[in-house]
Scaffold this motif. Sequence first.
Motif, PDB file in Angstrom:
ATOM      1  N   LEU A 195       0.811  -1.194   0.008  1.00 40.73           N
ATOM      2  CA  LEU A 195      -0.267  -0.083   0.082  1.00 40.73           C
ATOM      3  C   LEU A 195       0.818   1.326  -0.109  1.00 40.73           C
ATOM      4  N   GLY A 196       0.397   2.198  -0.973  1.00 40.96           N
ATOM      5  CA  GLY A 196       1.285   3.415  -0.794  1.00 40.96           C
ATOM      6  C   GLY A 196       2.120   3.763  -2.516  1.00 40.96           C
ATOM      7  N   SER A 197       2.028   2.902  -3.273  1.00 42.43           N
ATOM      8  CA  SER A 197       2.915   3.285  -4.301  1.00 42.43           C
ATOM      9  C   SER A 197       1.983   2.886  -5.728  1.00 42.43           C
ATOM     10  N   ASN A 198       2.250   3.795  -6.598  1.00 41.26           N
ATOM     11  CA  ASN A 198       1.484   3.941  -7.828  1.00 41.26           C
ATOM     12  C   ASN A 198       2.512   3.284  -9.034  1.00 41.26           C
ATOM     13  N   ASP A 199       3.675   2.878  -8.605  1.00 40.71           N
ATOM     14  CA  ASP A 199       4.347   2.335  -9.818  1.00 40.71           C
ATOM     15  C   ASP A 199       4.262   1.185  -9.917  1.00 40.71           C
ATOM     16  N   PRO A 200       4.171   0.698 -11.466  1.00 43.08           N
ATOM     17  CA  PRO A 200       4.059  -0.637 -11.795  1.00 43.08           C
ATOM     18  C   PRO A 200       5.202  -1.434 -11.396  1.00 43.08           C
TER      19      PRO A 200
END
Length: 315
Positions: A133-138
């Motif tokens: 939880l907490g990252s938008n990085d693929p």
Amino acid sequence: MSMSIPRGTQDILPGEVEKWQLIEAKARELCEKYQYQEIRTPIFEHTDLFSRGVGDTTDIVQKEMYTFDDRGGRSLTLRPEGTAAVVRSFVEKKMFGYPNQPVKLYYMGPMFRYERPQAGRFRQFVQFGIEALGSNDPAIDAEVISLAMNLYKEMGLKKLKLVINSLGDKESRSGHRNALINHFQPRIGEFCQDCQNRLEKNPLRILDCKQDHNHELMKSAPSIINYLNEDSKVYLEKLQKYLTQLDIAFVVDPNLVRGLDYYNHTAFEIMSDAEGFGAITTLCGGGRYNGLAEEMGGPETPGIGFAMSIERFIA
């Protein structure tokens, strides 16, 4: 009066329990390497957590939950899956304020679903899962998939097949939703009652229907791939690049639909192509669920995870 075990449950006896201990130990060992920490949530939660978090149009909420009123008249449910409870804890305990982000958690424990027992599937089953939880990085999506694949491989499973898809962002899903409604509406009366109820609420769930999966409209239904906007296309391309760099083979399947309402962007399943495994080949599944933390009353927090049944692993 003779007593017998409830249908859909099992006793795990000496000689068999050692297999469970081996898998659990390997899962914990891998999580430590990937820097995921254990979280333990209650076996029962307020029913609203699952109806809102999992989605009131899903089979889980509509048909499979073990729900009861306690002596105070509060509706409680034995947990049918792990993600909603973990995100609830993440929000309630304010883990979004932790200095190290993303917050990487894993869980292992019994889940409960009222469904027809069959090989490798029980009404009480043990699930291992992780949530980041907490990252938008693929890149974190690729890490999550990598952990799952490595667990199976290190335990000696062969003939694994990774299938991925993109469910797109909110804008992409909106366009696809309208296309699905237009596609199914003229002949929706030919589908089961569940599909008819889902047409307006969540038409994507129709594609996941087990009863009508052979209907001709299923094969010609509009694909989400054709409705992905530029951001969603780039996200999917980056995920594929990361998986290739990790030497993880994959297949893109535009028809892959996860059974929970909170998914967007990445969806994936790991399947077994081994002979004699049966008709249900999926070993585990997961995906990205941006928006779930906000649904729980927390700040905007992207997340991704997966869950696997230990019973199906052993099978």
